[in-house]
Enzyme design. Structure first.
Site, PDB file in Angstrom:
ATOM      1  N   LYS A 176      32.889  45.113  36.057  1.00 19.12           N
ATOM      2  CA  LYS A 176      33.654  45.884  35.108  1.00 19.12           C
ATOM      3  C   LYS A 176      32.847  46.581  34.065  1.00 19.12           C
ATOM      4  O   LYS A 176      33.216  47.614  33.427  1.00 19.12           O
ATOM      5  CB  LYS A 176      35.126  45.458  34.891  1.00 19.12           C
ATOM      6  CG  LYS A 176      36.101  45.203  35.883  1.00 19.12           C
ATOM      7  CD  LYS A 176      36.753  46.406  36.192  1.00 19.12           C
ATOM      8  CE  LYS A 176      37.469  46.694  37.432  1.00 19.12           C
ATOM      9  NZ  LYS A 176      38.205  47.860  37.735  1.00 19.12           N
ATOM     10  N   TYR A 212      34.032  39.678  39.060  1.00 20.85           N
ATOM     11  CA  TYR A 212      34.803  41.024  38.612  1.00 20.85           C
ATOM     12  C   TYR A 212      34.447  41.555  37.402  1.00 20.85           C
ATOM     13  O   TYR A 212      34.310  42.897  37.175  1.00 20.85           O
ATOM     14  CB  TYR A 212      36.291  40.433  38.859  1.00 20.85           C
ATOM     15  CG  TYR A 212      37.186  41.618  38.153  1.00 20.85           C
ATOM     16  CD1 TYR A 212      37.751  42.410  38.921  1.00 20.85           C
ATOM     17  CD2 TYR A 212      37.597  41.520  36.858  1.00 20.85           C
ATOM     18  CE1 TYR A 212      38.777  43.374  38.249  1.00 20.85           C
ATOM     19  CE2 TYR A 212      38.632  42.278  36.505  1.00 20.85           C
ATOM     20  CZ  TYR A 212      39.003  43.289  37.146  1.00 20.85           C
ATOM     21  OH  TYR A 212      40.207  44.106  36.551  1.00 20.85           O
TER      22      TYR A 212
HETATM   23  N1  LIG Z   1      46.536  44.763  36.195  1.00 13.61           N
HETATM   24  C1  LIG Z   1      45.857  44.461  35.340  1.00 13.61           C
HETATM   25  O1  LIG Z   1      46.185  43.695  34.458  1.00 13.61           O
HETATM   26  C2  LIG Z   1      44.613  44.996  35.137  1.00 13.61           C
HETATM   27  C3  LIG Z   1      43.885  44.759  33.873  1.00 13.61           C
HETATM   28  C4  LIG Z   1      42.639  45.239  33.492  1.00 13.61           C
HETATM   29  C5  LIG Z   1      41.975  46.215  34.580  1.00 13.61           C
HETATM   30  N2  LIG Z   1      42.779  46.586  35.637  1.00 13.61           N
HETATM   31  C6  LIG Z   1      42.231  47.571  36.396  1.00 13.61           C
HETATM   32  O2  LIG Z   1      43.081  48.722  36.807  1.00 13.61           O
HETATM   33  C7  LIG Z   1      42.821  49.073  37.995  1.00 13.61           C
HETATM   34  C8  LIG Z   1      44.137  49.158  38.679  1.00 13.61           C
HETATM   35  O3  LIG Z   1      44.478  47.846  39.062  1.00 13.61           O
HETATM   36  P1  LIG Z   1      45.943  47.475  39.433  1.00 13.61           P
HETATM   37  O4  LIG Z   1      46.437  46.608  38.405  1.00 13.61           O
HETATM   38  O5  LIG Z   1      46.889  48.702  39.642  1.00 13.61           O
HETATM   39  O6  LIG Z   1      45.822  46.784  41.033  1.00 13.61           O
HETATM   40  P2  LIG Z   1      46.515  46.627  42.210  1.00 13.61           P
HETATM   41  O7  LIG Z   1      46.189  45.305  42.929  1.00 13.61           O
HETATM   42  O8  LIG Z   1      47.862  46.794  42.144  1.00 13.61           O
HETATM   43  O9  LIG Z   1      45.843  47.790  42.940  1.00 13.61           O
HETATM   44  C9  LIG Z   1      44.359  48.095  43.428  1.00 13.61           C
HETATM   45  C10 LIG Z   1      44.501  49.068  44.740  1.00 13.61           C
HETATM   46  O10 LIG Z   1      43.041  49.151  45.104  1.00 13.61           O
HETATM   47  C11 LIG Z   1      43.322  49.161  46.444  1.00 13.61           C
HETATM   48  N3  LIG Z   1      41.854  48.363  46.916  1.00 13.61           N
HETATM   49  C12 LIG Z   1      41.443  47.455  47.046  1.00 13.61           C
HETATM   50  N4  LIG Z   1      40.096  47.414  47.671  1.00 13.61           N
HETATM   51  C13 LIG Z   1      39.988  48.607  48.063  1.00 13.61           C
HETATM   52  C14 LIG Z   1      38.995  48.928  48.975  1.00 13.61           C
HETATM   53  N5  LIG Z   1      37.975  48.409  49.407  1.00 13.61           N
HETATM   54  N6  LIG Z   1      39.072  50.152  49.470  1.00 13.61           N
HETATM   55  C15 LIG Z   1      40.149  51.085  48.907  1.00 13.61           C
HETATM   56  N7  LIG Z   1      41.213  50.788  48.062  1.00 13.61           N
HETATM   57  C16 LIG Z   1      41.024  49.386  47.819  1.00 13.61           C
HETATM   58  C17 LIG Z   1      44.191  48.159  46.830  1.00 13.61           C
HETATM   59  O11 LIG Z   1      44.561  48.337  48.237  1.00 13.61           O
HETATM   60  C18 LIG Z   1      45.358  48.338  45.712  1.00 13.61           C
HETATM   61  O12 LIG Z   1      46.381  49.182  46.436  1.00 13.61           O
HETATM   62  C19 LIG Z   1      41.733  48.324  38.522  1.00 13.61           C
HETATM   63  O13 LIG Z   1      40.537  49.172  38.441  1.00 13.61           O
HETATM   64  C20 LIG Z   1      41.820  47.205  37.852  1.00 13.61           C
HETATM   65  O14 LIG Z   1      40.547  46.535  37.796  1.00 13.61           O
HETATM   66  C21 LIG Z   1      43.937  46.085  35.984  1.00 13.61           C
END
Ligand SMILES: NC(=O)c1ccc[n+]([C@@H]2O[C@H](COP(=O)([O-])OP(=O)(O)OC[C@H]3O[C@@H](n4cnc5c(N)ncnc54)[C@H](O)[C@@H]3O)[C@@H](O)[C@H]2O)c1
Length: 258
Positions: free
Chosen positions: A168, A164
């Site tokens: 990123k 992952y």
């Molecule tokens: N939550 C954290 O702590 C965190 C930390 C660092 C970075 N991020 C980044 O922030 C962003 C948002 O993450 P989040 O925490 O809201 O995650 P989340 O899991 O709540 O949401 C991710 C969404 O992406 C969708 N998704 C996954 N695979 C997919 C695909 N093949 N096609 C279409 N949609 C797809 C999922 O259905 C989900 O609705 C991401 O890019 C994540 O990498 C999050």
């Protein structure tokens, strides 16, 4: 209301504009779709979770669009952007929020695990940025692309997120290339690098006490809220961010500092 007051609205420039939000059924994507809609934008809510985007679009009301779509299907991404352009007649911003995370021991990562995370996170970023950016350049009105990385792009893998995190880090460098390519046409490309945010992803394959300990180590002593990421997207998509291009914004509450 004076022009000056309007200028200082957080969503300045977003009223009536078409935007794409991927991952819109998730924590940060959902908050982002709601925030952009509240700022007056028309939101195309993209996610592979069909029920989730339909629910969100129903909640947002008439001017928005639910687009069930699997971003691993990178060959269909040009068609996705064309469809939104046809529906809205306008594309001002792309917020590419969707991602998939599998926390695993290094020795347990299969090629399928690697490919899924790199297809959904990194490969889709390339094709989506290219398609959306080219459409914005062709329309000749500028635009905004906001991609999502993670603080781990800088820290390196934590808690078994090797594949992952590599995807990123790729998003940061890809975005810099697009910032150079599209900048001369007024299409600005930036990255948000979140710390720990309280969404389903944060709690994936990890013991709750690890989440508690690491969020306690953040200088703010807590997890971020999805709305605190969404606010930065709205800022970057607004007129206020007109001289920010190629940046990676650290939105981690000080968990990392740069
Ligand atoms: N939550 C954290 O702590 C965190 C930390 C660092 C970075 N991020 C980044 O922030 C962003 C948002 O993450 P989040 O925490 O809201 O995650 P989340 O899991 O709540 O949401 C991710 C969404 O992406 C969708 N998704 C996954 N695979 C997919 C695909 N093949 N096609 C279409 N949609 C797809 C999922 O259905 C989900 O609705 C991401 O890019 C994540 O990498 C999050």
């Amino acid at each position: 209301m004076s022009t000056e007051t309007t200028e200082w609205n957080l969503g300045a420039g977003l009223e009536g504009r078409g935007v794409i939000v991927t991952g819109a059924a998730g924590g940060v994507g959902g908050a982002t779709a709601r925030a952009l809609a509240a700022a007056g934008a028309r939101v195309a809510a993209v996610d592979r979770d069909e029920a989730g985007v339909l629910r969100l679009a129903a909640e947002l009301g008439g001017d928005h669009l639910a687009v069930p779509f699997d971003l691993a299907d990178t060959g269909a991404i040009d068609g996705l952007v064309e469809r939104v352009l046809e529906e809205f007649g306008d594309l001002w911003a792309l917020a590419h929020v969707a991602a998939v995370l599998r926390r695993q021991l290094v020795d347990e990562v299969t090629e399928a695990d690697w490919d899924l995370q790199h297809d959904v996170n990194l490969k889709s970023t390339f094709f989506l940025n290219r398609a959306a950016g080219n459409a914005m350049v062709a329309a000749g009105q500028g635009g905004r692309i906001i991609n999502f990385s993670s603080m781990a792009w800088l820290l390196g893998p934590l808690w078994g997120s090797d594949a992952y995190v590599a995807s990123k880090a790729g998003i940061v460098t890809l975005s810099r290339g697009f910032a150079r390519r599209f900048g001369p046409s007024g299409v600005l490309v930036n990255v948000i690098s979140p710390g720990q945010v309280d969404t389903p992803m944060q709690h994936t394959d990890i013991p709750p006490e690890v989440v508690r300990q690491s969020s306690a180590a953040c200088p703010l002593g807590r997890l971020g809220r999805p709305e605190e990421m969404a606010a930065v997207v709205v800022f970057l998509a607004s007129r206020h961010a007109s001289f920010i291009n190629g940046a990676t914004l650290n939105v981690s509450g000080g968990s990392v500092m740069y």
